[in-house]
Design an enzyme around this catalytic site. Structure first.
Site, short mmCIF file in Angstrom:
data_model
loop_
_atom_site.label_atom_id
_atom_site.label_comp_id
_atom_site.label_asym_id
_atom_site.label_seq_id
_atom_site.Cartn_x
_atom_site.Cartn_y
_atom_site.Cartn_z
N LYS A 194 80.55 -2.66 -104.15
CA LYS A 194 81.49 -2.93 -103.05
C LYS A 194 80.72 -2.82 -101.74
O LYS A 194 80.28 -1.73 -101.36
CB LYS A 194 82.65 -1.95 -103.08
CG LYS A 194 83.70 -2.20 -102.00
CD LYS A 194 84.85 -1.22 -102.15
CE LYS A 194 85.92 -1.43 -101.08
NZ LYS A 194 87.03 -0.46 -101.22
N LYS A 247 82.58 -6.99 -105.10
CA LYS A 247 83.46 -7.27 -103.97
C LYS A 247 82.65 -7.23 -102.68
O LYS A 247 81.93 -6.25 -102.46
CB LYS A 247 84.57 -6.22 -103.93
CG LYS A 247 85.57 -6.37 -102.80
CD LYS A 247 86.60 -5.25 -102.83
CE LYS A 247 87.61 -5.43 -101.70
NZ LYS A 247 88.59 -4.33 -101.64
#
Length: 324
Positions: A194, A247
């Site tokens: 992330k 992500k």
């Protein structure tokens, strides 16, 4: 003239192109994020995300009916509480908004897969993903709160726990906590890779989770780094992750491909809010063909190795797939 390869033979018609198509996008691949808000009779469109709504419990069944009708089988739940505090206590409260939503969905739509985002940022008064000590997020002091949140979500009916906090050791802590609480069967969908991305802005409007000071760069990843992604993913796999999330998706397709090649676990692409809002804005101005662009984007994620895609376009894509 020397003979050359006739690659166009396999492109001569729509039927021929479909016959040899290497990458297929399916409704089964889609996970739809939902923002559940405390309050009465709320269905509020997010200004920076046209078509995405904050919904209170009264409107949740209506939302689920639409998803079931479209063939979407998985939802990712985010909660927006009325009250916030420094410890984010509403994240792990038995009567928290996500816990209430989970119970309602599992009672009315038991066939749906419910995925609970496990973080504190929507629930803390400071907007960070853990406990603050001396102006920074205290990694180890935050872990017990994430564990408590995961257990409360599992008790409420979450099929999958999806921790997004990016604390070191969060998968190990949550796995141990779930196992000790009798939830050995509940998988962890880790936000393993992330990045500290500028693409998250609209989400913070939707989830009311903007940090009140500083940023998240001490715990989310530097967008410049590639090898760090594999260290993060390896740690999470060793600690017991069952799924790996990358992500954002679009600017990190290279990372996604390598994560898929290196690790034997289902890979999830998160097609984040900024990616959604840019397309919507361009479509509203008539600058692009939204349907074609979205289908191309999501197909690129599948081609890069994604098994599943979290996307705010899920309902639109499901409709388009039915029309094909």
């Amino acid at each position: 003239m020397n003979e050359f390869k006739r690659h166009r033979r396999l492109r001569t018609s729509a039927a021929m192109r479909a016959l040899v198509r290497e990458t297929q996008l399916s409704t089964d691949d889609l996970i739809y994020p939902i923002f559940v808000i405390e309050g009465e009779n709320v269905r509020r469109e997010v200004p920076s995300m046209p078509g995405v709504y904050q919904v209170s419990l009264e409107h949740l069944s209506e939302e689920m009916d639409k998803l079931v009708e479209l063939g979407i089988r998985s939802v990712l739940l985010f909660g927006i509480p009325k009250e916030k505090d420094e410890q984010g206590t509403q994240a792990y409260c038995e009567t928290g908004i996500v816990q209430q939503a989970l119970r309602k969905i599992k009672q009315e739509f038991p066939e749906l897969i419910t995925i609970a985002d496990t973080c504190l940022c929507e629930y803390t008064s400071h907007g960070h993903c853990g406990v603050i000590h001396d102006g920074d997020v205290d990694n180890d002091a935050s872990l017990p709160l994430h564990v408590e949140t995961a257990i409360s979500q599992a008790k409420a009916g979450a099929d999958i726990i999806a921790p997004s906090n990016m604390m070191d050791g969060f998968v190990a802590a949550i796995r141990e906590g779930l196992d000790n609480a009798g939830f050995k069967h509940i998988p962890i969908m880790s936000y393993a890779v992330k990045y500290a991305s500028a693409y998250y802005g609209p989400f913070r409007d939707a989830a009311d989770s903007t940090p009140q000071f500083g940023d998240r760069k001490t715990y989310q990843m530097d967008p410049s780094n590639r090898m760090e992604a594999f260290r993060e993913a390896a740690s999470d796999m060793e600690e017991g992750a069952d799924f790996l999330i990358v992500k954002p998706a679009m600017s990190y397709l290279d990372i996604m491909r390598e994560v898929k090649d290196r690790f034997n676990a289902p890979l999830v692409a998160y097609n984040v809010s900024g990616e959604y809002s840019m397309v919507k804005a361009a479509a509203q101005n008539g600058w692009i063909n939204e349907r074609e662009l979205v289908m191309e984007k999501l197909t690129s994620m599948k081609r890069a190795g994604a098994d599943l895609i979290v996307t705010y376009f899920a309902k639109d894509v499901a409709k388009w797939l039915k029309e094909e």
